[in-house]
Design a protein around this motif. Sequence first.
Motif, PDB file in Angstrom:
ATOM      1  N   LEU A   1      46.650 -89.331   5.266  1.00  0.00           N
ATOM      2  CA  LEU A   1      46.119 -88.154   5.090  1.00  0.00           C
ATOM      3  C   LEU A   1      44.576 -88.212   5.086  1.00  0.00           C
ATOM      4  O   LEU A   1      43.825 -89.271   5.048  1.00  0.00           O
ATOM      5  N   VAL A   2      43.994 -87.245   6.193  1.00  0.00           N
ATOM      6  CA  VAL A   2      42.298 -87.456   6.917  1.00  0.00           C
ATOM      7  C   VAL A   2      41.452 -86.104   6.194  1.00  0.00           C
ATOM      8  O   VAL A   2      42.371 -85.424   6.404  1.00  0.00           O
ATOM      9  N   ILE A   3      40.875 -86.262   6.242  1.00  0.00           N
ATOM     10  CA  ILE A   3      39.868 -85.617   5.791  1.00  0.00           C
ATOM     11  C   ILE A   3      39.836 -84.738   7.423  1.00  0.00           C
ATOM     12  O   ILE A   3      38.509 -85.162   7.638  1.00  0.00           O
ATOM     13  N   MET A   4      39.444 -83.936   7.650  1.00  0.00           N
ATOM     14  CA  MET A   4      39.187 -82.466   9.230  1.00  0.00           C
ATOM     15  C   MET A   4      38.868 -81.568   8.982  1.00  0.00           C
ATOM     16  O   MET A   4      39.601 -80.137   8.290  1.00  0.00           O
ATOM     17  N   ASP A   5      37.493 -80.775   9.148  1.00  0.00           N
ATOM     18  CA  ASP A   5      36.537 -79.708   9.055  1.00  0.00           C
ATOM     19  C   ASP A   5      36.971 -79.628   7.140  1.00  0.00           C
ATOM     20  O   ASP A   5      37.104 -78.406   7.310  1.00  0.00           O
TER      21      ASP A   5
ATOM     22  N   CYS B   1      47.298 -84.312   7.811  1.00  0.00           N
ATOM     23  CA  CYS B   1      47.788 -84.970   7.932  1.00  0.00           C
ATOM     24  C   CYS B   1      48.186 -85.473   8.978  1.00  0.00           C
ATOM     25  O   CYS B   1      49.174 -84.861   9.687  1.00  0.00           O
ATOM     26  N   LEU B   2      47.975 -86.636   9.940  1.00  0.00           N
ATOM     27  CA  LEU B   2      48.228 -86.847  11.051  1.00  0.00           C
ATOM     28  C   LEU B   2      49.688 -87.343  11.494  1.00  0.00           C
ATOM     29  O   LEU B   2      49.916 -88.245  12.905  1.00  0.00           O
TER      30      LEU B   2
ATOM     31  N   SER C   1      48.761 -79.988   6.086  1.00  0.00           N
ATOM     32  CA  SER C   1      47.585 -79.680   5.986  1.00  0.00           C
ATOM     33  C   SER C   1      47.595 -78.926   4.360  1.00  0.00           C
ATOM     34  O   SER C   1      48.141 -78.124   4.320  1.00  0.00           O
ATOM     35  N   LYS C   2      46.149 -78.365   3.407  1.00  0.00           N
ATOM     36  CA  LYS C   2      45.939 -78.905   2.458  1.00  0.00           C
ATOM     37  C   LYS C   2      45.692 -77.171   2.707  1.00  0.00           C
ATOM     38  O   LYS C   2      46.416 -76.683   1.812  1.00  0.00           O
TER      39      LYS C   2
ATOM     40  N   THR D   1      45.080 -91.426   3.457  1.00  0.00           N
ATOM     41  CA  THR D   1      45.530 -91.454   2.113  1.00  0.00           C
ATOM     42  C   THR D   1      46.605 -91.326   1.910  1.00  0.00           C
ATOM     43  O   THR D   1      47.411 -90.965   2.993  1.00  0.00           O
ATOM     44  N   LEU D   2      47.181 -91.778   0.908  1.00  0.00           N
ATOM     45  CA  LEU D   2      49.134 -91.273   1.057  1.00  0.00           C
ATOM     46  C   LEU D   2      49.375 -89.904   0.855  1.00  0.00           C
ATOM     47  O   LEU D   2      48.639 -88.736   0.275  1.00  0.00           O
TER      48      LEU D   2
END
Length: 278
Positions: free
Chosen positions: A260-264, A269-270, A275-276, A250-251
């Motif tokens: 933007l991906v979900i990790m753990d 953001c790669l 990181s949120k 995602t953006l």
Amino acid sequence: MAVKIDKKIKGYSVLTPEDKAREAAAAIPVASVPRETVEKEAALDNIIQMHERIERPEVLIGSTYKIKSPLVEHAMYVTLNDIVLNAGTEHELRRPFEIFVNSKSMEHFQWIVALTRIMSAVFRKGGDVTFLVDEMKAVFDPRGGYFKAGGVYMPSLVAELGAIVEEHMKSIGLIHDPEMSAHQRAILAEKRKQYEDRAKKNSDVSVVAPSSPAIAGEDARRADGGSAMPGSSEDIAVTGDGASFPPSATLCHKCSTKALVIMDGCATCLNCGYSKCG
């Protein structure tokens, strides 16, 4: 104390405190200034800064950038020409002098001409012209924006024009983009590697032959056109400009890139490392 005057008075003046201070300052010896200091100050006085009275030279150096937007039928070519001030000295400066936009598409002709003329006038005025970048990148199209190569979101055609001006100003040293430290780059590379390894592992698991009726049933459902299991992964896809991000990314609001991906359980953001979760 009375003073007797024996001669005829021909004129007089009143001694003010300012006169006394001036006489006292004149009595103080002036220190000598080294010749190197005088020459250095004289050189600083001769430095040419950008202003509107500078005439355009016969030849200017510049760069041309290409915009291929889905909002227009034909590509647009943006040319930014620069003027070099104080050439050959330690105070040499390269500043934008004019901008042109050329395209076969005539639907945006009038506002492009108006915009480039105003921008060129601002360039020649001198001072800090970097504010144009922020103003242009903040313009959005009410019909919606688009993604350019690399997954970078552009809210409008004017915003992409502002991104090109920003890129050009960075190339001539007018804008300095803070770079990530070596530690931040290492963390970002580690996150990308973790995500790619996880995607590869899940991909390897998905090609293993089914060993249970449940998995066999799932494969049969896929063959019939059904969707995959929630645990299945996706491949890393190259989205442009040599950047590889998952298609479902995602953006990222920080770098405006679809990375933007979900990790753990945390949005990461790669591309920029945002990181949120902090």
